[in-house]
Design a protein around this motif. Structure first.
Motif, PDB file in Angstrom:
ATOM      1  N   VAL A 103       0.851  -1.195   0.000  1.00 50.38           N
ATOM      2  CA  VAL A 103       0.000   0.000   0.000  1.00 50.38           C
ATOM      3  C   VAL A 103       0.880   1.237   0.000  1.00 50.38           C
ATOM      4  CG1 VAL A 103      -1.718   1.324   1.310  1.00 50.38           C
ATOM      5  CG2 VAL A 103      -1.840  -1.182   1.267  1.00 50.38           C
ATOM      6  N   VAL A 151      -3.964  -7.038   2.012  1.00 47.38           N
ATOM      7  CA  VAL A 151      -2.839  -6.106   1.919  1.00 47.38           C
ATOM      8  C   VAL A 151      -1.623  -6.693   2.641  1.00 47.38           C
ATOM      9  CG1 VAL A 151      -4.356  -4.097   1.763  1.00 47.38           C
ATOM     10  CG2 VAL A 151      -3.465  -4.777   3.973  1.00 47.38           C
ATOM     11  N   ALA A 174      -7.913  -3.432   4.617  1.00 44.84           N
ATOM     12  CA  ALA A 174      -7.576  -4.838   4.845  1.00 44.84           C
ATOM     13  C   ALA A 174      -8.834  -5.703   4.964  1.00 44.84           C
ATOM     14  CB  ALA A 174      -6.718  -4.981   6.095  1.00 44.84           C
ATOM     15  N   VAL A 226       3.772  -0.983   3.859  1.00 43.05           N
ATOM     16  CA  VAL A 226       2.882   0.182   3.807  1.00 43.05           C
ATOM     17  C   VAL A 226       3.775   1.408   3.805  1.00 43.05           C
ATOM     18  CG1 VAL A 226       1.078   1.477   5.010  1.00 43.05           C
ATOM     19  CG2 VAL A 226       1.027  -1.024   5.012  1.00 43.05           C
TER      20      VAL A 226
END
Length: 176
Positions: free
Chosen positions: A83, A164, A159, A169
């Motif tokens: 992400v 994910v 999520a 991230v």
């Protein structure tokens, strides 16, 4: 990590310094968020998935109705997706930043989710800011908006919609 402070600053207002430090503080807090385990997978191929393309989600957090946009790559890999949180600048919006930054084609090539959350402000969807501490910036700071909590809630909400990779991230942004 190191913060690039080579931004041209207005020597009278020192705006560049404040903006750089505020962005660094927000990114530092984001990287310190606890990483909960990925929830159970439920799709036909064993994973939760969102179809490729553009998605708009609303999320209530801290007494405010918030919004975030998601770009799912055209051919998502068969694995949990990294992400990239893309934070608009002060006075901007998720839609404006999405349109201006060219991240979606990069997400398509790199196989990651590009997520564009909206800041807050007094005008619905316009002149939005992020709370980057007691001295920055605008409506979000003066109303003590919990933007770090909102970004964590965005990751949790996302999520629940698709699988994910919580270990990958990242956050990018422009000013505040």
């Amino acid at each position: 990590g190191a913060v690039d402070t080579s931004i041209v600053m207005n020597p009278k207002t020192r705006r560049g310094t404040v903006t750089t430090l505020a962005a660094a503080a927000l990114c530092t807090v984001l990287t310190a968020l606890p990483v909960p385990p990925v929830r159970a997978q439920t799709s036909d191929n064993g994973r939760r998935t969102l179809p490729p393309g553009e998605h708009v989600f609303n999320l209530d957090h801290g007494g405010l109705s918030r919004r975030y946009l998601v770009h799912v790559p055209q051919q998502p890999p068969d694995r949990p997706l990294p992400v990239v949180l893309a934070l608009h600048g002060g006075g901007g919006s998720a839609a404006q930043f999405k349109d201006d930054n060219g991240l979606d084609p990069v997400a398509d090539r790199g196989g990651f989710l590009a997520v564009y959350p909206d800041g807050t402000g007094p005008l619905r969807g316009r002149l939005l800011t992020w709370n980057a501490g007691p001295h920055c910036c605008g409506w979000a700071a003066s109303h003590l908006v919990d933007d770090v909590g909102f970004l964590a809630a965005v990751l949790d909400d996302l999520a629940g919609k698709t699988t994910v990779d919580r270990r990958r991230v990242y956050a990018i942004g422009h000013s505040n």
